[in-house]
Scaffold this active site. Sequence first.
Site, PDB file in Angstrom:
ATOM      1  N   HIS A 126      44.956  -2.968  21.970  1.00 39.65           N
ATOM      2  CA  HIS A 126      44.351  -3.439  20.721  1.00 39.65           C
ATOM      3  C   HIS A 126      45.387  -3.971  19.735  1.00 39.65           C
ATOM      4  O   HIS A 126      45.038  -4.692  18.808  1.00 39.65           O
ATOM      5  CB  HIS A 126      43.477  -2.345  20.087  1.00 39.65           C
ATOM      6  CG  HIS A 126      44.211  -1.239  19.404  1.00 39.65           C
ATOM      7  ND1 HIS A 126      44.317   0.027  19.928  1.00 39.65           N
ATOM      8  CD2 HIS A 126      44.842  -1.185  18.213  1.00 39.65           C
ATOM      9  CE1 HIS A 126      44.983   0.797  19.091  1.00 39.65           C
ATOM     10  NE2 HIS A 126      45.315   0.084  18.035  1.00 39.65           N
ATOM     11  N   ASP A 156      43.494   0.995  27.072  1.00 40.52           N
ATOM     12  CA  ASP A 156      44.096   0.489  25.843  1.00 40.52           C
ATOM     13  C   ASP A 156      45.618   0.426  25.938  1.00 40.52           C
ATOM     14  O   ASP A 156      46.329   0.765  24.999  1.00 40.52           O
ATOM     15  CB  ASP A 156      43.677   1.348  24.644  1.00 40.52           C
ATOM     16  CG  ASP A 156      43.963   0.665  23.310  1.00 40.52           C
ATOM     17  OD1 ASP A 156      44.003  -0.579  23.273  1.00 40.52           O
ATOM     18  OD2 ASP A 156      44.166   1.377  22.305  1.00 40.52           O
ATOM     19  N   SER A 238      50.014   2.581  16.143  1.00 38.40           N
ATOM     20  CA  SER A 238      49.476   2.316  17.478  1.00 38.40           C
ATOM     21  C   SER A 238      50.534   1.720  18.397  1.00 38.40           C
ATOM     22  O   SER A 238      51.198   0.746  18.055  1.00 38.40           O
ATOM     23  CB  SER A 238      48.307   1.338  17.397  1.00 38.40           C
ATOM     24  OG  SER A 238      47.133   1.988  17.031  1.00 38.40           O
ATOM     25  N   LEU A 297      29.807  -0.261  40.029  1.00 34.29           N
ATOM     26  CA  LEU A 297      28.497  -0.073  40.657  1.00 34.29           C
ATOM     27  C   LEU A 297      27.689  -1.360  40.634  1.00 34.29           C
ATOM     28  O   LEU A 297      26.950  -1.661  41.562  1.00 34.29           O
ATOM     29  CB  LEU A 297      27.713   1.024  39.929  1.00 34.29           C
ATOM     30  CG  LEU A 297      28.152   2.473  40.151  1.00 34.29           C
ATOM     31  CD1 LEU A 297      27.325   3.401  39.268  1.00 34.29           C
ATOM     32  CD2 LEU A 297      28.021   2.864  41.613  1.00 34.29           C
ATOM     33  N   GLY A 298      27.824  -2.107  39.545  1.00 33.01           N
ATOM     34  CA  GLY A 298      27.034  -3.324  39.392  1.00 33.01           C
ATOM     35  C   GLY A 298      25.717  -3.069  38.693  1.00 33.01           C
ATOM     36  O   GLY A 298      24.674  -3.583  39.105  1.00 33.01           O
ATOM     37  N   ILE A 299      25.754  -2.270  37.632  1.00 33.33           N
ATOM     38  CA  ILE A 299      24.538  -2.001  36.857  1.00 33.33           C
ATOM     39  C   ILE A 299      24.801  -2.239  35.376  1.00 33.33           C
ATOM     40  O   ILE A 299      25.940  -2.202  34.920  1.00 33.33           O
ATOM     41  CB  ILE A 299      24.049  -0.541  37.032  1.00 33.33           C
ATOM     42  CG1 ILE A 299      25.108   0.445  36.505  1.00 33.33           C
ATOM     43  CG2 ILE A 299      23.695  -0.256  38.481  1.00 33.33           C
ATOM     44  CD1 ILE A 299      24.641   1.883  36.467  1.00 33.33           C
ATOM     45  N   ARG A 300      23.717  -2.529  34.658  1.00 35.51           N
ATOM     46  CA  ARG A 300      23.750  -2.423  33.201  1.00 35.51           C
ATOM     47  C   ARG A 300      23.014  -1.146  32.865  1.00 35.51           C
ATOM     48  O   ARG A 300      22.008  -0.808  33.499  1.00 35.51           O
ATOM     49  CB  ARG A 300      23.103  -3.639  32.543  1.00 35.51           C
ATOM     50  CG  ARG A 300      23.873  -4.925  32.790  1.00 35.51           C
ATOM     51  CD  ARG A 300      23.447  -6.028  31.829  1.00 35.51           C
ATOM     52  NE  ARG A 300      24.162  -7.268  32.113  1.00 35.51           N
ATOM     53  CZ  ARG A 300      23.662  -8.286  32.800  1.00 35.51           C
ATOM     54  NH1 ARG A 300      22.418  -8.219  33.258  1.00 35.51           N
ATOM     55  NH2 ARG A 300      24.376  -9.365  33.012  1.00 35.51           N
ATOM     56  N   MET A 301      23.501  -0.425  31.865  1.00 35.55           N
ATOM     57  CA  MET A 301      22.980   0.926  31.647  1.00 35.55           C
ATOM     58  C   MET A 301      22.880   1.247  30.166  1.00 35.55           C
ATOM     59  O   MET A 301      23.506   0.615  29.316  1.00 35.55           O
ATOM     60  CB  MET A 301      23.901   1.941  32.334  1.00 35.55           C
ATOM     61  CG  MET A 301      25.353   1.850  31.894  1.00 35.55           C
ATOM     62  SD  MET A 301      26.455   2.813  32.937  1.00 35.55           S
ATOM     63  CE  MET A 301      28.057   2.282  32.299  1.00 35.55           C
TER      64      MET A 301
END
EC number: 3.4.21.107
Length: 407
Positions: A126, A156, A238, A297-301
């Site tokens: 960031h 990050d 940071s 996995l290939g999903i939206r959740m």
Amino acid sequence: MAKANIGKLLLTGVVGGAIALGGSAIYQSTTNQLGNANRSNTTSTKVSNVSVNVNTDVTSAIKKVSNSVVSVMNYQKQNSQSDFSSIFGGNSGSSSANDGLQLSSEGSGVIYKKSGGDAYVVTNYHVIAGNSSLDVLLSGGQKVKATVVGYDEYTDLAVLKISSDHVKDVATFADSSKLTIGEPAIAVGSPLGSQFANTATEGILSATSRQVTLTQENGQTTSINAIQTDAAINPGNSGGALINIEGQVIGITQSKITTTEDGSTSVEGLGFAIPSNDVVNIINKLETDGKISRPALGIRMVDLSQLSTNDSSQLKLPSSVTGGVVVYSVQAGLPAATAGLKAGDVITKVGDTAVTSSTDLQSALYSHNINDTVKVTYYRDGKSATANVKLSKSTSDLETNSSSSSN
């Protein structure tokens, strides 16, 4: 009410003045009475020449690392700022002659390696996000150009490369698995930017393992393991070093909590750093590949906890199921679809790890390698089921959509 307040202020002033005048009068009377008796004994005040040994374990530790801690300067096109600049970059907004760009934010970094004519710097992703150009300000005051070797948004972390011409020292990493709660911890970095470069603050290790949730630029959340410290951490720290009493880097400073989640209460002494063992693992891969490949996995959740009671009831879940991840959609050709998972399924376990949120799912999934096979436990129409999913694809194969988290 206003008059009453003014009255109180005036009264305070009068009382204070009376005390001061009274003290003056007493002093005057006393000195007059003593008169000449004290004049012969009057001596001038002098500074005592006392030698004090200020070298301690703390000063020695800071000395070992100070030359390897740098400021990282993020330049961007005018009116273009990183989404993270207001969180921890120490936003300056000052103009620069750096190819007509503007200094958007500043953070810290740690030089950890010299190879030939190059030196390598680790910092937070960031700190460099959205940059058009990067400079690194060395401890000796020299400013050098930096190029990005690689970065990983999930942890990050980022690796930069600079010329080694003016590099004096490189930092060494300690084994973060050997850390003990209560041992000294010293943060070294550039709070509020390079104006306060190489600032050191001291505290202790408050915890050696905390799950910290981060929000990425695309709005997705990730969960990482972090060291907790009460050493003062401020905007600009940071990417800096958190060191032990031997001057070894035990973590890369990453974030702090300033208020409770609802913003109602301010808090102090809750700073976090990425453990050195995790840092070393990531930077070695970034040097080689420039990126980190993780299974997908290939999903939206969406988290089950985010659904309304009406939507939750349609899932027909047993009352014992109070947490999990609801599959919002499945991407064709990716592991979840191949294994038979569908929209509306509620994932509650990946392997042996319970899943109550998307961050839990990511943590469990990312502990595996690409091409591993993992058992996924889920609910469909109120009934529990399992699927063996071969993790044949990586996060780079995902379609992104800001309306829900992807994995």
